[in-house]
Design a protein around this motif. Structure first.
Motif, PDB file in Angstrom:
ATOM      1  N   ILE A 104       0.836  -1.197   0.000  1.00 29.39           N
ATOM      2  CA  ILE A 104       0.000   0.000   0.000  1.00 29.39           C
ATOM      3  C   ILE A 104       0.874   1.252   0.000  1.00 29.39           C
ATOM      4  O   ILE A 104       2.018   1.221   0.450  1.00 29.39           O
ATOM      5  CB  ILE A 104      -0.938   0.071   1.234  1.00 29.39           C
ATOM      6  N   GLU A 105       0.272   2.343  -0.501  1.00 26.28           N
ATOM      7  CA  GLU A 105       0.882   3.669  -0.368  1.00 26.28           C
ATOM      8  C   GLU A 105       0.197   4.349   0.799  1.00 26.28           C
ATOM      9  O   GLU A 105      -1.025   4.551   0.772  1.00 26.28           O
ATOM     10  CB  GLU A 105       0.672   4.473  -1.662  1.00 26.28           C
ATOM     11  N   PRO A 106       0.909   4.691   1.870  1.00 22.44           N
ATOM     12  CA  PRO A 106       0.277   5.244   3.071  1.00 22.44           C
ATOM     13  C   PRO A 106      -0.564   6.496   2.774  1.00 22.44           C
ATOM     14  O   PRO A 106      -0.180   7.320   1.952  1.00 22.44           O
ATOM     15  CB  PRO A 106       1.466   5.603   3.965  1.00 22.44           C
ATOM     16  N   ALA A 124       8.113   1.052   5.113  1.00 17.77           N
ATOM     17  CA  ALA A 124       7.047   0.806   6.092  1.00 17.77           C
ATOM     18  C   ALA A 124       5.964  -0.124   5.556  1.00 17.77           C
ATOM     19  O   ALA A 124       5.407  -0.930   6.312  1.00 17.77           O
ATOM     20  CB  ALA A 124       6.434   2.138   6.534  1.00 17.77           C
ATOM     21  N   THR A 125       5.646  -0.044   4.262  1.00 17.83           N
ATOM     22  CA  THR A 125       4.467  -0.759   3.746  1.00 17.83           C
ATOM     23  C   THR A 125       4.676  -1.479   2.409  1.00 17.83           C
ATOM     24  O   THR A 125       3.701  -1.909   1.799  1.00 17.83           O
ATOM     25  CB  THR A 125       3.284   0.217   3.580  1.00 17.83           C
ATOM     26  N   LYS A 130       4.914  -6.480   5.675  1.00 20.48           N
ATOM     27  CA  LYS A 130       5.177  -5.132   6.180  1.00 20.48           C
ATOM     28  C   LYS A 130       3.882  -4.371   6.436  1.00 20.48           C
ATOM     29  O   LYS A 130       3.706  -3.737   7.476  1.00 20.48           O
ATOM     30  CB  LYS A 130       6.034  -4.355   5.164  1.00 20.48           C
ATOM     31  N   LEU A 131       2.968  -4.432   5.474  1.00 21.85           N
ATOM     32  CA  LEU A 131       1.754  -3.614   5.618  1.00 21.85           C
ATOM     33  C   LEU A 131       0.859  -4.114   6.754  1.00 21.85           C
ATOM     34  O   LEU A 131       0.203  -3.304   7.421  1.00 21.85           O
ATOM     35  CB  LEU A 131       0.985  -3.539   4.294  1.00 21.85           C
ATOM     36  N   THR A 132       0.821  -5.415   6.990  1.00 24.48           N
ATOM     37  CA  THR A 132      -0.027  -5.896   8.094  1.00 24.48           C
ATOM     38  C   THR A 132       0.522  -5.429   9.439  1.00 24.48           C
ATOM     39  O   THR A 132      -0.240  -5.032  10.319  1.00 24.48           O
ATOM     40  CB  THR A 132      -0.163  -7.427   8.081  1.00 24.48           C
ATOM     41  N   LEU A 193       5.959  -0.525  -4.352  1.00 24.91           N
ATOM     42  CA  LEU A 193       5.898  -1.925  -4.787  1.00 24.91           C
ATOM     43  C   LEU A 193       6.927  -2.760  -4.029  1.00 24.91           C
ATOM     44  O   LEU A 193       7.991  -2.277  -3.673  1.00 24.91           O
ATOM     45  CB  LEU A 193       6.135  -2.023  -6.293  1.00 24.91           C
ATOM     46  N   SER A 194       6.589  -4.042  -3.812  1.00 29.33           N
ATOM     47  CA  SER A 194       7.466  -4.883  -3.005  1.00 29.33           C
ATOM     48  C   SER A 194       8.751  -5.261  -3.737  1.00 29.33           C
ATOM     49  O   SER A 194       9.784  -5.450  -3.104  1.00 29.33           O
ATOM     50  CB  SER A 194       6.730  -6.149  -2.576  1.00 29.33           C
ATOM     51  N   ARG A 195       8.666  -5.414  -5.058  1.00 33.16           N
ATOM     52  CA  ARG A 195       9.857  -5.822  -5.822  1.00 33.16           C
ATOM     53  C   ARG A 195       9.776  -5.302  -7.241  1.00 33.16           C
ATOM     54  O   ARG A 195       8.727  -4.919  -7.727  1.00 33.16           O
ATOM     55  CB  ARG A 195       9.954  -7.351  -5.860  1.00 33.16           C
TER      56      ARG A 195
END
Length: 211
Positions: A104-106, A124-125, A130-132, A193-195
């Motif tokens: 997610i984008e905070p 952070a997310t 990470k996001l959970t 994005l995660s990767r």
DNA sequence: CTCACGATCGTCT
DNA sequence: GACGATCGTGAGT
């Protein structure tokens, strides 16, 4: 005036269509009266009993995954190593398909999310575990509805991706054709994005919105 | 009871 | 890109 029904529980939509439409929607979590939220920027579709990468492959049904067999809108959370993974069930009761929310984008409560993670900025997310943690999501949320507090998706607060990219799902080796299936959806140019982030866009990949 | 295995993360090269 | 940490789940004995 309220819309009739969320696309999340529309029986005419496929899991792939829901995974795409979830991009830009606002994921919200309230803990002790405090809200954190963020726009979804990365999802993966797990398309049921034929999908070798899915927990529900071959109609597998163990105690931890019974939520997958519940109706669309049911939250399925499971533990991976020390992390919690957040999924939303997409089809009718007995048809175990789901979307994994991966980044997610905070939006609201950014500082609180950074404190929970002990990480700043994109760290952070930018990943499912990470996001959970950032949002304070817990097993209490398992098997609740994604349409109501305290963990819910606000489909009215949606941002519009300029462009959606499809790619292989992360961490799915040795699953035949399902390893290479293009079932991961990302907002092109978003930094969270995660990767395999490409070039980050100045607008983070969102269409300009007039309020 | 034992044991193998991740829909991950953080760190290092 | 590679690897180790780390632990709940589920299958097998």
């Amino acid at each position: 005036m309220k819309n009739s029904m969320s696309f999340l529980t529309d029986p005419t939509l496929s899991t792939v269509e829901i995974a795409e439409q979830l991009l830009g929607c606002l994921l919200v979590k309230e803990v002790d009266g405090v809200i954190t939220s963020g726009h979804i920027v990365e999802t993966e579709a797990y398309v049921g009993i034929e999908d070798q990468a899915s927990h529900s492959y071959n109609s597998r049904k163990t105690p931890r995954m019974t939520a997958m067999y519940e109706p669309a809108g049911t939250i399925y959370i499971y533990k991976m190593h020390t992390h919690l993974m957040l999924n939303v069930v997409t089809k009718d009761k007995g048809d175990p398909q789901a979307v994994l929310i991966r980044a997610i984008e905070p939006h609201a409560g950014t500082q609180l999310m950074e404190e929970r993670r002990q990480k700043q900025g994109v760290e952070a997310t930018s990943g499912p575990g990470k996001l959970t943690k950032a949002m304070g999501i817990a097993m209490d949320d398992h098997e609740t509805s994604i349409l109501k507090p305290s963990l819910y998706i606000d489909t009215h607060e949606k941002k519009s991706p300029v462009s959606i990219e499809r790619s292989k799902r992360i961490g799915i080796p040795n699953k035949g054709e399902w390893t290479d299936a293009l079932l991961r959806f990302t907002v092109k140019g978003n930094p969270y994005l995660s990767r395999k982030k490409g070039q980050v866009r100045v607008d983070n990949g969102w269409d300009a919105m007039l309020d």
